[in-house]
Structure formats: structure tokens, C-alpha cells
Design a protein around this motif. Structure first.
Motif, PDB file in Angstrom:
ATOM      1  N   VAL A 152       0.833  -1.210   0.000  1.00  7.78           N
ATOM      2  CA  VAL A 152       0.000   0.000   0.000  1.00  7.78           C
ATOM      3  C   VAL A 152       0.866   1.258   0.000  1.00  7.78           C
ATOM      4  CG1 VAL A 152      -1.746   1.310   1.287  1.00  7.78           C
ATOM      5  CG2 VAL A 152      -1.962  -1.173   1.057  1.00  7.78           C
ATOM      6  N   ASP A 153       1.976   1.254   0.748  1.00  5.64           N
ATOM      7  CA  ASP A 153       2.856   2.434   0.770  1.00  5.64           C
ATOM      8  C   ASP A 153       3.386   2.743  -0.629  1.00  5.64           C
ATOM      9  OD1 ASP A 153       2.544   2.846   3.524  1.00  5.64           O
ATOM     10  OD2 ASP A 153       4.181   1.467   3.987  1.00  5.64           O
ATOM     11  N   ALA A 154       3.861   1.721  -1.340  1.00  4.11           N
ATOM     12  CA  ALA A 154       4.383   1.911  -2.696  1.00  4.11           C
ATOM     13  C   ALA A 154       3.261   2.297  -3.656  1.00  4.11           C
ATOM     14  CB  ALA A 154       5.085   0.650  -3.176  1.00  4.11           C
ATOM     15  N   LEU A 155       2.100   1.698  -3.481  1.00  2.00           N
ATOM     16  CA  LEU A 155       0.954   1.966  -4.333  1.00  2.00           C
ATOM     17  C   LEU A 155       0.537   3.433  -4.264  1.00  2.00           C
ATOM     18  CD1 LEU A 155      -1.066   0.333  -6.092  1.00  2.00           C
ATOM     19  CD2 LEU A 155      -2.493   0.180  -4.058  1.00  2.00           C
ATOM     20  N   LEU A 156       0.583   4.003  -3.062  1.00  2.00           N
ATOM     21  CA  LEU A 156       0.153   5.382  -2.874  1.00  2.00           C
ATOM     22  C   LEU A 156       1.280   6.391  -3.057  1.00  2.00           C
ATOM     23  CD1 LEU A 156      -2.302   4.927   0.128  1.00  2.00           C
ATOM     24  CD2 LEU A 156      -2.815   5.013  -2.331  1.00  2.00           C
ATOM     25  N   ALA A 157       2.465   5.937  -3.384  1.00  2.00           N
ATOM     26  CA  ALA A 157       3.604   6.829  -3.635  1.00  2.00           C
ATOM     27  C   ALA A 157       3.681   7.177  -5.114  1.00  2.00           C
ATOM     28  CB  ALA A 157       4.899   6.166  -3.162  1.00  2.00           C
ATOM     29  N   PHE A 158       2.518   7.458  -5.724  1.00  2.00           N
ATOM     30  CA  PHE A 158       2.470   7.703  -7.164  1.00  2.00           C
ATOM     31  C   PHE A 158       3.159   8.983  -7.583  1.00  2.00           C
ATOM     32  CE2 PHE A 158      -1.482   8.909  -5.135  1.00  2.00           C
ATOM     33  CZ  PHE A 158      -1.589  10.241  -5.457  1.00  2.00           C
TER      34      PHE A 158
END
Length: 164
Positions: free
Chosen positions: A148-154
Motif C-alpha cells: 500500500v505504501d508503494a501503491l500510494l507513492a504515485f
């Protein structure tokens, strides 16, 4: 179809387990750690945001809060949906902000143990590899666990393919 995954998950109860909310993009099943999921809802009234990254479909109102709507399909580099099926959204929190992750569908919560967990496969597309924490093999299906952290680091720069 999900019943088979449940029977496999129940066998993993002997050791430490993790709970995942399953979501679908097309036929692919993804897992989100349940402790990161705050809401499951049908997105409505999305207002586009000019000049936003392609993953951002717009803003929406969730119980009086302005929420950024992020398309998982676009985030994974997949083509747009061709059907008019109803989409779902998963409410996620990150850094004091609320996000709505737009998905094709939401499944059930699975309790999974280490017996079915494997590291991210090396042949997984680089865009997916950078957004994944691993996979679980479930009776002929693969559950890709999303970071989720990587997913939201767009907005952050992404690693180039092949970079360590």
C-alpha cells in the motif's frame, strides 16, 4: 471460486496468519492488508483533476471528506475496462490523507499463513514487482499482495526497470 481459497487458508491457521481484503482487476486477484483498509464503497461523483498523474481519476466526497481517487488498473499499467460493470473503491489512509483505490471488484477477507506465501516472482512485470510484497498460491490462483505504501507513492519517482 473463492471457497477453494478459503479452504486452503484455513489449513494455514497453525502458524502466524495475516488477513487480506481481496480485490480484482479483471481476472487478477490482489490482496491488501486488512489493517490498511478503512472503507469499502461504491464510488460516485468523481470530479476530474486537471494535470493530475494518469493514475488519479479525480476527487470524491466520502462522508464529508475530500478523497483522492486512484485507479488500480491505471496504476498497474493495464488497459481501461471495456465493460460498463460497476466499480468498487477501497478507502486507504496514508500520511493523514485518505485515498479511494478504484478496483473492478472486491472479494472477501482471507486469512493466510506462511505456507502459501512466496516472494515476488522475478518474472512479474517490473511495474507490478515494485508494488508487490509477495504472492500466495491458492488452489490454482495467485494472490498478489500489494504494498500500500508503494501503491500510494504515485508522485514519487519510480525505480527504473532492472534497477536494484
Amino acid at each position: 471460486m473463492m471457497q477453494a481459497a478459503n479452504s486452503n487458508a484455513e489449513g494455514a491457521d497453525a502458524g502466524a496468519t495475516s488477513d487480506f481484503v481481496t480485490v480484482f482487476v479483471g481476472e487478477t486477484m490482489f490482496g491488501l492488508a486488512i489493517d490498511r483498509v478503512h472503507d469499502v464503497f461504491i464510488p460516485a461523483g468523481i470530479t476530474p483533476v486537471p494535470l493530475s498523474p494518469p493514475e488519479i481519476v479525480g476527487l470524491l466526497n466520502l462522508r464529508g471528506r475530500v478523497v483522492t481517487a486512484l485507479c488500480l488498473r491505471r496504476r498497474l499499467g493495464l488497459p481501461a475496462r471495456t465493460d460498463d460493470g460497476r466499480q468498487m473503491a477501497i478507502g486507504l489512509e496514508q500520511g493523514g490523507e485518505t485515498f479511494a483505490l478504484i478496483v473492478d471488484g472486491v472479494g472477501e477477507v482471507l486469512k493466510l499463513g506462511a505456507a502459501t506465501h512466496e516472494p515476488v516472482p522475478i518474472n512479474l512485470d517490473a511495474r507490478w514487482r515494485d508494488l508487490s510484497l509477495g504472492v500466495h498460491r491458492l488452489d490454482g490462483r495467485l494472490l498478489v499482495i500489494l504494498d500500500v505504501d508503494a501503491l500510494l507513492a504515485f508522485g514519487a519517482p519510480r525505480r527504473a526497470a532492472g534497477a536494484a
